[in-house]
Motif scaffolding. Structure first.
Motif, PDB file in Angstrom:
ATOM      1  N   UNK A 198     -79.770 111.777 -59.519  1.00  0.00           N
ATOM      2  CA  UNK A 198     -79.869 110.872 -60.656  1.00  0.00           C
ATOM      3  C   UNK A 198     -79.165 111.348 -61.906  1.00  0.00           C
ATOM      4  N   UNK A 199     -78.267 112.329 -61.789  1.00  0.00           N
ATOM      5  CA  UNK A 199     -77.500 112.756 -62.948  1.00  0.00           C
ATOM      6  C   UNK A 199     -76.539 111.643 -63.368  1.00  0.00           C
ATOM      7  N   UNK A 200     -76.055 111.755 -64.591  1.00  0.00           N
ATOM      8  CA  UNK A 200     -75.042 110.811 -65.056  1.00  0.00           C
ATOM      9  C   UNK A 200     -73.761 110.997 -64.247  1.00  0.00           C
ATOM     10  N   UNK A 201     -72.988 109.933 -64.141  1.00  0.00           N
ATOM     11  CA  UNK A 201     -71.754 110.000 -63.361  1.00  0.00           C
ATOM     12  C   UNK A 201     -70.768 110.982 -63.971  1.00  0.00           C
ATOM     13  N   UNK A 202     -70.757 111.116 -65.298  1.00  0.00           N
ATOM     14  CA  UNK A 202     -69.834 112.052 -65.951  1.00  0.00           C
ATOM     15  C   UNK A 202     -70.127 113.483 -65.527  1.00  0.00           C
ATOM     16  N   UNK A 203     -71.438 113.833 -65.459  1.00  0.00           N
ATOM     17  CA  UNK A 203     -71.795 115.179 -65.035  1.00  0.00           C
ATOM     18  C   UNK A 203     -71.550 115.363 -63.538  1.00  0.00           C
ATOM     19  N   UNK A 204     -71.934 114.391 -62.724  1.00  0.00           N
ATOM     20  CA  UNK A 204     -71.775 114.511 -61.271  1.00  0.00           C
ATOM     21  C   UNK A 204     -70.321 114.689 -60.887  1.00  0.00           C
ATOM     22  N   UNK A 205     -69.410 114.012 -61.584  1.00  0.00           N
ATOM     23  CA  UNK A 205     -67.995 114.112 -61.240  1.00  0.00           C
ATOM     24  C   UNK A 205     -67.407 115.464 -61.592  1.00  0.00           C
ATOM     25  N   UNK A 206     -68.058 116.225 -62.463  1.00  0.00           N
ATOM     26  CA  UNK A 206     -67.551 117.543 -62.855  1.00  0.00           C
ATOM     27  C   UNK A 206     -67.996 118.643 -61.909  1.00  0.00           C
ATOM     28  N   UNK A 207     -68.948 118.345 -61.030  1.00  0.00           N
ATOM     29  CA  UNK A 207     -69.478 119.363 -60.122  1.00  0.00           C
ATOM     30  C   UNK A 207     -68.451 119.663 -59.030  1.00  0.00           C
ATOM     31  N   UNK A 208     -68.129 120.956 -58.849  1.00  0.00           N
ATOM     32  CA  UNK A 208     -67.096 121.356 -57.899  1.00  0.00           C
ATOM     33  C   UNK A 208     -67.639 121.637 -56.503  1.00  0.00           C
ATOM     34  N   UNK A 209     -68.919 121.896 -56.370  1.00  0.00           N
ATOM     35  CA  UNK A 209     -69.459 122.292 -55.074  1.00  0.00           C
ATOM     36  C   UNK A 209     -70.678 121.445 -54.733  1.00  0.00           C
ATOM     37  N   UNK A 210     -70.801 121.082 -53.497  1.00  0.00           N
ATOM     38  CA  UNK A 210     -71.897 120.240 -53.029  1.00  0.00           C
ATOM     39  C   UNK A 210     -73.098 121.111 -52.675  1.00  0.00           C
ATOM     40  N   UNK A 211     -73.859 121.466 -53.693  1.00  0.00           N
ATOM     41  CA  UNK A 211     -75.036 122.304 -53.524  1.00  0.00           C
ATOM     42  C   UNK A 211     -76.173 121.774 -54.381  1.00  0.00           C
ATOM     43  N   UNK A 212     -77.391 122.156 -54.001  1.00  0.00           N
ATOM     44  CA  UNK A 212     -78.536 121.845 -54.841  1.00  0.00           C
ATOM     45  C   UNK A 212     -78.485 122.763 -56.062  1.00  0.00           C
ATOM     46  N   UNK A 213     -78.666 122.252 -57.267  1.00  0.00           N
ATOM     47  CA  UNK A 213     -78.585 123.105 -58.459  1.00  0.00           C
ATOM     48  C   UNK A 213     -79.615 124.230 -58.418  1.00  0.00           C
ATOM     49  N   UNK A 214     -79.309 125.285 -59.147  1.00  0.00           N
ATOM     50  CA  UNK A 214     -80.251 126.387 -59.297  1.00  0.00           C
ATOM     51  C   UNK A 214     -81.247 126.034 -60.392  1.00  0.00           C
ATOM     52  N   UNK A 215     -82.536 126.085 -60.074  1.00  0.00           N
ATOM     53  CA  UNK A 215     -83.580 125.676 -61.009  1.00  0.00           C
ATOM     54  C   UNK A 215     -84.568 126.825 -61.179  1.00  0.00           C
ATOM     55  N   UNK A 216     -84.738 127.270 -62.407  1.00  0.00           N
ATOM     56  CA  UNK A 216     -85.692 128.325 -62.724  1.00  0.00           C
ATOM     57  C   UNK A 216     -86.827 127.733 -63.549  1.00  0.00           C
ATOM     58  N   UNK A 217     -88.068 127.961 -63.095  1.00  0.00           N
ATOM     59  CA  UNK A 217     -89.253 127.399 -63.760  1.00  0.00           C
ATOM     60  C   UNK A 217     -90.215 128.546 -64.041  1.00  0.00           C
ATOM     61  N   UNK A 218     -90.432 128.853 -65.309  1.00  0.00           N
ATOM     62  CA  UNK A 218     -91.333 129.945 -65.669  1.00  0.00           C
ATOM     63  C   UNK A 218     -92.698 129.764 -65.000  1.00  0.00           C
ATOM     64  N   UNK A 219     -93.179 130.832 -64.343  1.00  0.00           N
ATOM     65  CA  UNK A 219     -94.475 130.877 -63.649  1.00  0.00           C
ATOM     66  C   UNK A 219     -94.449 130.194 -62.283  1.00  0.00           C
ATOM     67  N   UNK A 220     -93.312 129.624 -61.874  1.00  0.00           N
ATOM     68  CA  UNK A 220     -93.251 128.933 -60.592  1.00  0.00           C
ATOM     69  C   UNK A 220     -92.044 129.443 -59.803  1.00  0.00           C
TER      70      UNK A 220
END
Length: 758
Positions: free
Chosen positions: A93-115
Motif C-alpha cells: 500500500x505504499x505510494x506509487x512514487x515510493x514503490x517505483x523507486x524500490x530496486x529490489x523485490x524484498x519485504x522491507x526491514x522493520x524494527x519495532x522497539x520491544x518486539x
C-alpha cells in the motif's frame, strides 16, 4: 574432464566444473531457520551460489630437450546473498512514487522497539570472476636447465548492494508516549508502545533511528596482472648446483569499469565556490576526471623479483643450502563499501523527514519529497563535506619481502640426521594492517594542539563554514576550537586506507633432528627460536586482542615493536613407533595374540608454543575530542604480570575472592589524561598463555584373504584435553581488564575409522 593425446609430443587436457549451492532461509514472518517452512521448494533461499570453472592445459614436446606448456583458465563465482524470500513491496500500500523507486523485490526491514522485527533486507549481487593465460618453456642445454614463461590474469567483481533497498522502517515508543522525550522524565523510559506507532503508520523521527531507503549503482571492479620470468638451474659440478632467476611483474591497480570511485584525496585542492572562498582546502578526486588516474594507488611500471640459490654437497653426508630472493607481496584489497573507496556518491540513502515528537510523515508516503538517486561524482571536491569520508592512499606502493636462508644438514649413523637452519625476512611497503587494513585519520589534531588542553579545545569559536554545509552537523554558527584546528575543518574524520608504510623484520633459528624409520622407530624433533618486529598495528590475532588503530596518525615510529604474531619458542616432537609384536617382529607371537597385537603403528605430534604479545589500549579514549582513533595508557613501575600458576590466573565465575583469576595487573597502567600514553604497542615481557597440544594416532593393518586389506585407525586430538585460551581483556578501564574469560581451539576429539580395500 577430457584428455586427448594427439601424438607422442602433443597432448591436451581440459575440464569444466559447475557447482550450485542453495542455503535455505526462513519466511520473513517466521523467525530463525528452525521453522517448518525453512526448506521451501519455490526457490526462496538466503544464499545462492553458482560456480563455473573451465581449465585447458596443452603440452608440446618439440624436441628431446624442450617442453612447452600452455594453460588457460576461467572462473565465475556468482554469490547472491538474498537474505530473505522475494516479495513485492508495492502490495503493502505504499505510494506509487515510493514503490517505483524500490530496486529490489524484498519485504522491507522493520524494527519495532520491544518486539521482534520483520524482514531481513541486506542482499547483494556479487559475481566474482577471473581468467588467466600463461605459457612456459623448459629447455636442457648442457649442464643448464632453462625455464621461462609469461603470465596474464584479470580478477574482478561485479557487484551491487541493496542494503536497505526496499526500505528500512523503525518504530519506537515516542509518538504514543505521554512524555515524548528521548529518555522520558528524569531518565525514565517513554511509556508509549512502538507497535501502536506501526499501526498508526508513524515511523520514528529520532535522528539516530531514522527510516531510510537506499538506491545504488552497479559496479565492476577489476585489476590486471602481467608477469614474465626466466630461471637457470646450473649444475656447476656433481657436488654444486646454482639456480638463479628473475621475475618481472606489473599490476594495474584496482579499477572500476565506469570510474565509480575516488582515487585520491588532494590535500591542496580548492573545492571552489563559497567553501573555497571561506578558506577550505582538500577534497576527493574521482577516477577519470581531468588529470586524475583511473586506478587506486601508485603501482610501479615494473616490479623486479630476482632470486638466487645454491646446493653444495661438502661430503656424501653433509649438504649446505642457501638462497636469497625478493618477492612482490600481493595486495589484500578490502571489501568495497559505500564509503571506503570514496564512492559515496554511487550509493545514496534518503532519510525520512519527520518531526522528532509529532509525526508529520506517514508510512503510506514515507518520502514525499522523492527518493534520492545516486549523484555519482557530480559534487567533485564538495563530496562528503560536513561528514566523515574515506579513501585509498593515492601513494600506496607495491609491497615486497626480501627472504634469505641458510641451512646445513648432516647425516649420522643409524639413519639419524641433524641440521641447523636460519631464515630471515625483511618486508617493506607493507599494509599497516597485515592481513587486515590499518586505517589512519589524517584529520586528527597534531600533538602540538594537545598542549592547549581539553577545555580550550572544547570552547566554541565562529564557524567560517556556517550556512555552507546544509544537512550536516557543521552547518552551525559556532564550532569547537578543536574542529577549527583540524587540517581540513570542513570535514569530520578523513580515513585513509591501504597505506603502504608498513614494515617488518623476522629472524628464525631452527634446530632439526630426524630419525628415519628403522628398527621399529623414527621421528622428528624441531625447535624454532624466532623474533618478529613490525609496525602493522591493524594486524589481527585470534588469541591476542588489539585495538587496531595507531596512537598517532602523524607519527608511526612508536608503532614499531614486537609483532602481534611473534612466537619466540616453538618445539615440535613427532615420534613414530611400530609395536614389536606379530609376524617378523621381536616378539613374534602366533595365533590370536599375533592377530590382536601385531601390525600396530603408534604416532604422535607434541607441540609446545609460546604465547603471543599483548597489546594494551585505553578503554575510554581521552583524546576523542582531538579526533585520535585510540589512546594507550602510561606504564608504571609495577610488574604487569600477576603471580601464581597458569590455572590460578585464568578467570572463572566461582573463583575464591582471594584468588580472582587475573592475568594482568591493572596497577601497571595509568590513565594519561589528555595526552599520548607512553605504553608501547605490544608487551613482549608478558604474553598470552602458552599453547601446548598433543595429538595421538594408532593404526593397525589387517591382513585379509587374497589381495584384500583393511585398516583400523584410532585418533585422539588434544589427548590431554588441554584448554587453549584467548588473551586477557586489554582495554584499561574495562571492568574485565586483565581477565581471560574465553577459550580457543577445541576440546579432546576422538574418532575411530575403518578402511577396507580390495
Amino acid at each position: 574432464k577430457v584428455d586427448h593425446r594427439f601424438s607422442d609430443s602433443v597432448s591436451l587436457s581440459g575440464f569444466y566444473l559447475y557447482n550450485t549451492t542453495d542455503e535455505p532461509c526462513a519466511n520473513y514472518l517466521e523467525p530463525g531457520l528452525g521453522g517448518p517452512n525453512r526448506f521451501v521448494d519455490n526457490g526462496d533461499y538466503i544464499l545462492r551460489r553458482r560456480v563455473q570453472i573451465l581449465a585447458l592445459n596443452n603440452t608440446w614436446i618439440p624436441s628431446s630437450n624442450t617442453v612447452l606448456t600452455f594453460r588457460y583458465g576461467r572462473t565465475v563465482f556468482r554469490d547472491d546473498n538474498t537474505l530473505s524470500i522475494d516479495f513485492d513491496p508495492s502490495t503493502l500500500g505504499f505510494s506509487s512514487a515510493f514503490s517505483s523507486a524500490i530496486q529490489t523485490k524484498k519485504f522491507p526491514s522493520v524494527s519495532i522497539t520491544d518486539y521482534y522485527g520483520l524482514g531481513a533486507i541486506d542482499p547483494a549481487d556479487n559475481n566474482w570472476y577471473s581468467w588467466s593465460a600463461n605459457g612456459a618453456m623448459s629447455k636442457l642445454v648442457g649442464r643448464h636447465t632453462f625455464k621461462m614463461g609469461v603470465d596474464y590474469r584479470i580478477m574482478g567483481l561485479e557487484a551491487q548492494s541493496f542494503s536497505g533497498g526496499a526500505g528500512v522502517f523503525n518504530f519506537d515508543r515516542r509518538y504514543t508516549s505521554q512524555v515524548p522525550t528521548s529518555n522520558g522524565v528524569n531518565g525514565a523510559t517513554p511509556s508509549g508502545n512502538a507497535l501502536a506507532a506501526l499501526l498508526l503508520g508513524a515511523p520514528s523521527g529520532d535522528p539516530g533511528n531514522q527510516s531510510r531507503i537506499l538506491v545504488s549503482s552497479p559496479a565492476n571492479y577489476f585489476t590486471r596482472y602481467y608477469g614474465a620470468y626466466l630461471q637457470d638451474d646450473f649444475r656447476v659440478s656433481a657436488r654444486f648446483t646454482v639456480n638463479a632467476g628473475l621475475r618481472i611483474e606489473h599490476e594495474d591497480g584496482l579499477r572500476e569499469e565506469d570510474n565509480h570511485f575516488a582515487v585520491k584525496f588532494d590535500r591542496t585542492l580548492n573545492p571552489g565556490g563559497s567553501l573555497g572562498a571561506a578558506g577550505a582546502r582538500g577534497g576527493l578526486v574521482y577516477a577519470g576526471t581531468p588529470g586524475a588516474a583511473t586506478q587506486q594507488g601508485n603501482q610501479p611500471a615494473a616490479k623486479f623479483s630476482p632470486r638466487v640459490g645454491f646446493v653444495y654437497s661438502a661430503s656424501p653426508k653433509t649438504v649446505l643450502r642457501g638462497g636469497y630472493g625478493i618477492y612482490q607481496a600481493p595486495w589484500n584489497y578490502q571489501g568495497i563499501g559505500s564509503a571506503n573507496y570514496g564512492n559515496v556518491g554511487y550509493s545514496q540513502n534518503t532519510f525520512i523527514s519527520q518531526d522528532v515528537f509529532r509525526p508529520t510523515t506517514s508510512l503510506t508516503n514515507p518520502f514525499p519529497a522523492g527518493v534520492n538517486q545516486p549523484r555519482g561524482n557530480t559534487l567533485g571536491a564538495l563530496e562528503g563535506v560536513g561528514s566523515q569520508i574515506e579513501f585509498i592512499d593515492q601513494d600506496k606502493g607495491a609491497p615486497y619481502v626480501q627472504q634469505y636462508s641458510l641451512d646445513i644438514n648432516r647425516e649420522l649413523r643409524g639413519g639419524i640426521a641433524v641440521g641447523f637452519e636460519y631464515n630471515g625476512a625483511t618486508g617493506r611497503n607493507l599494509g599497516l594492517g597485515g592481513s587486515n587494513d590499518g586505517a589512519l585519520n589524517i584529520n586528527q589534531l597534531t600533538t602540538a594542539n594537545l598542549a592547549l588542553g581539553a577545555a580550550a579545545l572544547a570552547q566554541q569559536v565562529p564557524n567560517p563554514f556556517a550556512g555552507l554545509l546544509p544537512g550536516t552537523s557543521l552547518n552551525v554558527a559556532t564550532i569547537s576550537r578543536a574542529q577549527s584546528l583540524r587540517p581540513y575543518p570542513q570535514f569530520q574524520n578523513i580515513i585513509m586506507r591501504q597505506t603502504t608504510e608498513g614494515k617488518n623484520q623476522y629472524h628464525a633459528a631452527i634446530l632439526k633432528f630426524e630419525k628415519r624409520m628403522r628398527n621399529g622407530w623414527g621421528g622428528r624433533l624441531n625447535y624454532t627460536y624466532s623474533r618478529l618486529n613490525d609496525n602493522q598495528f591493524g594486524e589481527g590475532n585470534a588469541y591476542s586482542a588489539t585495538n587496531g588503530n595507531a596512537a598517532n596518525a602523524y607519527d608511526l615510529g612508536p608503532e614499531y615493536s614486537i609483532g602481534l604474531l611473534d612466537v619466540p619458542h616453538k618445539l615440535v616432537f613427532s615420534p613414530t613407533i611400530e609395536l614389536p609384536f606379530g609376524e617378523g617382529k621381536r616378539w613374534a607371537q602366533t595365533g590370536a595374540a599375533a592377530y590382536i597385537l601385531g601390525d600396530w603403528t603408534i604416532s604422535s605430534i607434541v607441540a609446545f608454543e609460546s604465547g603471543f604479545p599483548i597489546s594494551i589500549s585505553q578503554n575510554s579514549n581521552g583524546l576523542t575530542s582531538a579526533f585520535f582513533l585510540m589512546q594507550r595508557p602510561n606504564s608504571t613501575s609495577t610488574d604487569p604480570a600477576t603471580s601464581g600458576e597458569r590455572e590460578d590466573r585464568l578467570y572463572w565465575a566461582g573463583a575464591n575472592p582471594s584468588n580472582p583469576g587475573v592475568w594482568l595487573n591493572s596497577a601497571a597502567f595509568s590513565d594519561p589524561g589528555f595526552a599520548l600514553g607512553n605504553n608501547p604497542r605490544t608487551l613482549g615481557n608478558i604474553r598470552t598463555p602458552h599453547r601446548n597440544n598433543w595429538d595421538f594416532v594408532a593404526v593397525k593393518d589387517l591382513r585379509l584373504m587374497g589381495r584384500a586389506q583393511a585398516q583400523i585407525k584410532f585418533e585422539v586430538l588434544n589427548i590431554t584435553n588441554t584448554v587453549k585460551t584467548v588473551g586477557p581483556t586489554t582495554a584499561v578501564g574495562n571492568a574485565s581488564f586483565g581477565r581471560i574469560t574465553a577459550q580457543r581451539g577445541f576440546m579432546r576429539l576422538t574418532q575411530l575409522m575403518f578402511r577396507l580395500s580390495f
